[in-house]
Design an enzyme around this catalytic site. Structure first.
Site, PDB file in Angstrom:
ATOM      1  N   ALA A  62      -5.377  -2.082   5.627  1.00  0.00           N
ATOM      2  CA  ALA A  62      -6.641  -1.501   6.100  1.00  0.00           C
ATOM      3  C   ALA A  62      -7.542  -1.221   4.912  1.00  0.00           C
ATOM      4  O   ALA A  62      -7.094  -1.219   3.767  1.00  0.00           O
ATOM      5  CB  ALA A  62      -6.375  -0.188   6.850  1.00  0.00           C
ATOM      6  N   GLY A 113       0.809  -1.220   0.000  1.00  0.00           N
ATOM      7  CA  GLY A 113       0.000   0.000   0.000  1.00  0.00           C
ATOM      8  C   GLY A 113       0.840   1.267   0.000  1.00  0.00           C
ATOM      9  O   GLY A 113       2.082   1.222  -0.004  1.00  0.00           O
ATOM     10  N   THR A 133      -6.148   6.574  12.480  1.00  0.00           N
ATOM     11  CA  THR A 133      -6.476   7.781  11.718  1.00  0.00           C
ATOM     12  C   THR A 133      -6.969   8.926  12.610  1.00  0.00           C
ATOM     13  O   THR A 133      -7.522   8.681  13.691  1.00  0.00           O
ATOM     14  CB  THR A 133      -7.584   7.444  10.699  1.00  0.00           C
ATOM     15  OG1 THR A 133      -8.096   8.650  10.124  1.00  0.00           O
ATOM     16  CG2 THR A 133      -8.757   6.727  11.361  1.00  0.00           C
ATOM     17  N   ASP A 134      -6.799  10.140  12.103  1.00  0.00           N
ATOM     18  CA  ASP A 134      -7.368  11.316  12.783  1.00  0.00           C
ATOM     19  C   ASP A 134      -8.904  11.301  12.746  1.00  0.00           C
ATOM     20  O   ASP A 134      -9.550  12.014  13.511  1.00  0.00           O
ATOM     21  CB  ASP A 134      -6.825  12.618  12.158  1.00  0.00           C
ATOM     22  CG  ASP A 134      -7.118  12.747  10.667  1.00  0.00           C
ATOM     23  OD1 ASP A 134      -7.486  11.736  10.030  1.00  0.00           O
ATOM     24  OD2 ASP A 134      -6.962  13.867  10.131  1.00  0.00           O
ATOM     25  N   TYR A 169     -15.781   4.607   8.604  1.00  0.00           N
ATOM     26  CA  TYR A 169     -14.323   4.415   8.589  1.00  0.00           C
ATOM     27  C   TYR A 169     -13.738   4.736   9.966  1.00  0.00           C
ATOM     28  O   TYR A 169     -13.019   3.928  10.570  1.00  0.00           O
ATOM     29  CB  TYR A 169     -13.699   5.313   7.514  1.00  0.00           C
ATOM     30  CG  TYR A 169     -12.185   5.360   7.544  1.00  0.00           C
ATOM     31  CD1 TYR A 169     -11.424   4.219   7.344  1.00  0.00           C
ATOM     32  CD2 TYR A 169     -11.519   6.571   7.791  1.00  0.00           C
ATOM     33  CE1 TYR A 169     -10.029   4.278   7.378  1.00  0.00           C
ATOM     34  CE2 TYR A 169     -10.132   6.637   7.819  1.00  0.00           C
ATOM     35  CZ  TYR A 169      -9.397   5.486   7.610  1.00  0.00           C
ATOM     36  OH  TYR A 169      -8.027   5.543   7.652  1.00  0.00           O
TER      37      TYR A 169
HETATM   38  N1  LIG Z   1      -4.093   7.166   3.133  1.00  0.00           N
HETATM   39  C1  LIG Z   1      -4.403   8.070   4.060  1.00  0.00           C
HETATM   40  O1  LIG Z   1      -4.622   9.258   3.754  1.00  0.00           O
HETATM   41  C2  LIG Z   1      -4.464   7.659   5.501  1.00  0.00           C
HETATM   42  C3  LIG Z   1      -4.727   8.639   6.474  1.00  0.00           C
HETATM   43  C4  LIG Z   1      -4.728   8.279   7.828  1.00  0.00           C
HETATM   44  C5  LIG Z   1      -4.506   6.973   8.191  1.00  0.00           C
HETATM   45  N2  LIG Z   1      -4.304   6.032   7.224  1.00  0.00           N
HETATM   46  C6  LIG Z   1      -4.077   4.646   7.646  1.00  0.00           C
HETATM   47  O2  LIG Z   1      -2.788   4.289   7.211  1.00  0.00           O
HETATM   48  C7  LIG Z   1      -2.742   2.894   6.963  1.00  0.00           C
HETATM   49  C8  LIG Z   1      -2.155   2.644   5.577  1.00  0.00           C
HETATM   50  O3  LIG Z   1      -3.027   3.210   4.616  1.00  0.00           O
HETATM   51  P1  LIG Z   1      -2.650   3.298   3.067  1.00  0.00           P
HETATM   52  O4  LIG Z   1      -3.068   4.628   2.599  1.00  0.00           O
HETATM   53  O5  LIG Z   1      -1.263   2.842   2.869  1.00  0.00           O
HETATM   54  O6  LIG Z   1      -3.660   2.220   2.472  1.00  0.00           O
HETATM   55  P2  LIG Z   1      -3.661   1.555   1.019  1.00  0.00           P
HETATM   56  O7  LIG Z   1      -2.712   2.232   0.101  1.00  0.00           O
HETATM   57  O8  LIG Z   1      -5.115   1.481   0.632  1.00  0.00           O
HETATM   58  O9  LIG Z   1      -3.092   0.089   1.292  1.00  0.00           O
HETATM   59  C9  LIG Z   1      -3.883  -0.856   1.917  1.00  0.00           C
HETATM   60  C10 LIG Z   1      -3.049  -2.084   2.156  1.00  0.00           C
HETATM   61  O10 LIG Z   1      -3.881  -3.055   2.789  1.00  0.00           O
HETATM   62  C11 LIG Z   1      -3.675  -4.293   2.125  1.00  0.00           C
HETATM   63  N3  LIG Z   1      -4.845  -5.145   2.269  1.00  0.00           N
HETATM   64  C12 LIG Z   1      -6.089  -4.923   1.811  1.00  0.00           C
HETATM   65  N4  LIG Z   1      -6.887  -5.963   2.126  1.00  0.00           N
HETATM   66  C13 LIG Z   1      -6.104  -6.864   2.776  1.00  0.00           C
HETATM   67  C14 LIG Z   1      -6.337  -8.155   3.339  1.00  0.00           C
HETATM   68  N5  LIG Z   1      -7.539  -8.716   3.343  1.00  0.00           N
HETATM   69  N6  LIG Z   1      -5.299  -8.790   3.921  1.00  0.00           N
HETATM   70  C15 LIG Z   1      -4.061  -8.232   3.949  1.00  0.00           C
HETATM   71  N7  LIG Z   1      -3.783  -7.016   3.447  1.00  0.00           N
HETATM   72  C16 LIG Z   1      -4.807  -6.355   2.861  1.00  0.00           C
HETATM   73  C17 LIG Z   1      -3.417  -3.910   0.687  1.00  0.00           C
HETATM   74  O11 LIG Z   1      -2.799  -5.005   0.039  1.00  0.00           O
HETATM   75  P3  LIG Z   1      -2.953  -5.227  -1.574  1.00  0.00           P
HETATM   76  O12 LIG Z   1      -2.764  -3.878  -2.184  1.00  0.00           O
HETATM   77  O13 LIG Z   1      -1.826  -6.186  -1.878  1.00  0.00           O
HETATM   78  O14 LIG Z   1      -4.301  -5.799  -1.780  1.00  0.00           O
HETATM   79  C18 LIG Z   1      -2.501  -2.717   0.866  1.00  0.00           C
HETATM   80  O15 LIG Z   1      -1.185  -3.140   1.092  1.00  0.00           O
HETATM   81  C19 LIG Z   1      -4.163   2.405   7.164  1.00  0.00           C
HETATM   82  O16 LIG Z   1      -4.302   1.902   8.475  1.00  0.00           O
HETATM   83  C20 LIG Z   1      -5.005   3.646   7.026  1.00  0.00           C
HETATM   84  O17 LIG Z   1      -6.217   3.525   7.735  1.00  0.00           O
HETATM   85  C21 LIG Z   1      -4.258   6.342   5.891  1.00  0.00           C
END
Ligand SMILES: NC(=O)c1ccc[n+]([C@@H]2O[C@H](COP(=O)([O-])OP(=O)(O)OC[C@H]3O[C@@H](n4cnc5c(N)ncnc54)[C@H](OP(=O)(O)O)[C@@H]3O)[C@@H](O)[C@H]2O)c1
Length: 305
Positions: free
Chosen positions: A69, A11, A110-111, A133
């Site tokens: 996530a 991700g 998350t915030d 969420y």
């Molecule tokens: N993005 C933001 O703006 C943001 C803001 C605040 C907090 N966060 C938090 O930061 C963290 C990382 O977010 P991100 O933006 O990197 O998310 P992302 O780019 O959507 O990546 C999600 C990851 O989860 C994996 N995943 C999905 N379903 C799965 C499953 N069933 N089993 C195992 N892995 C699975 C995906 O794997 P595949 O791609 O291989 O399917 C991918 O590696 C999360 O906890 C999110 O809530 C994100």
């Protein structure tokens, strides 16, 4: 040798962490992914308790980072059960597998656990999520900290960083509309000017996580709740203006001053990063430098023959 397992290494944040840890000598890193399993990665569905237990038993990591996530608020709103399976149950499975083996777990939150009405938020402020969420992530935090003392929840705000597609981040997902607005005959792009965000660069978060892993490796793990945030407040309208400037285009943007999202979102969830700052942990890349690096890298990749 200190061994780190990363769930969700494919991700947006997971990739930045893999890159950061590649510079770390003397550690072993095991990456897992789900639908995008690369050559260096193990396939793992974290919703599958048995698969998680087998993985942790086989690899015996000292630390596990959960970056897997469902992070898209609209998807969570439409299918809260699927969101809970990933954002709550999977965290519980990892905690259950880690606890008897003494592995430290770092789970990303998350915030959006806050309602955005009274910033800034310290880690111990009362959460009150406004959407599915945020509710699922708050439940995931509680599932982890109820299951094991040897764990840290790291809350983060809006992320951006190196991408493989514009849609990977809510910052870069603005780019196609910004570009289109600059073309003759097209309407201006309407951008939210109501909610204040603190865009945070994933390589900076990866640096923070590496520092936290170092503490764990040194037998001085940070536990409980911590937060990390960029410190430049901006609305998506202002983010779009800065992206247009970085792209060198004359975008036509219209500020939307009332919330227009179908999924309710908080107005200003500024996270207080004081706990980590007091530990001497942190790094903040200025937004203009970070976004320029992201845009340049993406365009260079896509300009390849
Ligand atoms: N993005 C933001 O703006 C943001 C803001 C605040 C907090 N966060 C938090 O930061 C963290 C990382 O977010 P991100 O933006 O990197 O998310 P992302 O780019 O959507 O990546 C999600 C990851 O989860 C994996 N995943 C999905 N379903 C799965 C499953 N069933 N089993 C195992 N892995 C699975 C995906 O794997 P595949 O791609 O291989 O399917 C991918 O590696 C999360 O906890 C999110 O809530 C994100």
């Amino acid at each position: 040798m200190f061994k780190v397992a990363i769930a969700g290494a494919s991700g947006l944040l997971g990739r930045a962490l893999v890159r950061e840890l590649a510079a770390q000598t003397g550690w072993q890193v095991v990456q897992t992914a789900f639908s995008r399993v690369g050559a260096q990665q193990v396939a793992l569905d974290v919703r599958d308790a048995r698969a998680v237990e087998d993985f942790v038993a086989r690899e015996a990591p000292d630390a596990i980072v959960i970056a897997a996530a469902e992070r898209r608020p609209d998807v969570c709103e439409h299918d809260p059960a699927a969101a809970r399976a990933l954002n709550v149950d999977a965290v519980r499975h990892v905690a259950a597998a880690a606890k008897p083996r003494g592995a430290w777990v770092l789970s990303i939150s998350t915030d959006y656990v806050f309602d955005g009405s009274a910033p800034p938020y310290r880690p111990d402020a009362a959460p009150n999520p406004l959407n599915a969420y945020g509710r699922s992530k708050l439940e995931g935090e509680r599932a982890l900290l109820d299951a094991t003392d040897n764990a840290l929840v790291l809350r983060l705000p809006l992320l951006y960083g190196p991408i493989v597609a514009w849609q990977e981040s809510a910052v870069t997902s603005l780019v196609p509309a910004i570009r289109a607005s600059a073309q003759a005959g097209n309407a201006s792009a309407v951008m939210d000017a109501w909610a204040t965000r603190y865009p945070t660069f994933t390589p900076d978060v990866a640096f923070v996580i590496r520092e936290l892993l170092t503490r764990c490796a040194d037998g001085d793990a940070v536990r409980g709740l911590a937060q990390w945030s960029g410190d430049e407040p901006m609305t998506k309208y202002e983010i779009a203006q800065r992206i247009a400037r970085a792209l060198g285009i004359d975008a036509r943007l219209t500020a939307q001053t009332e919330p227009a999202d179908a999924t309710p979102r908080p107005r200003d969830c500024h996270l207080d990063s004081g706990r980590l700052e007091a530990l001497g942990i942190g790094r903040r890349t200025p937004f203009d430098a970070g976004i320029r690096a992201v845009l340049d890298a993406f365009e260079a990749e896509h300009a390849k023959p």
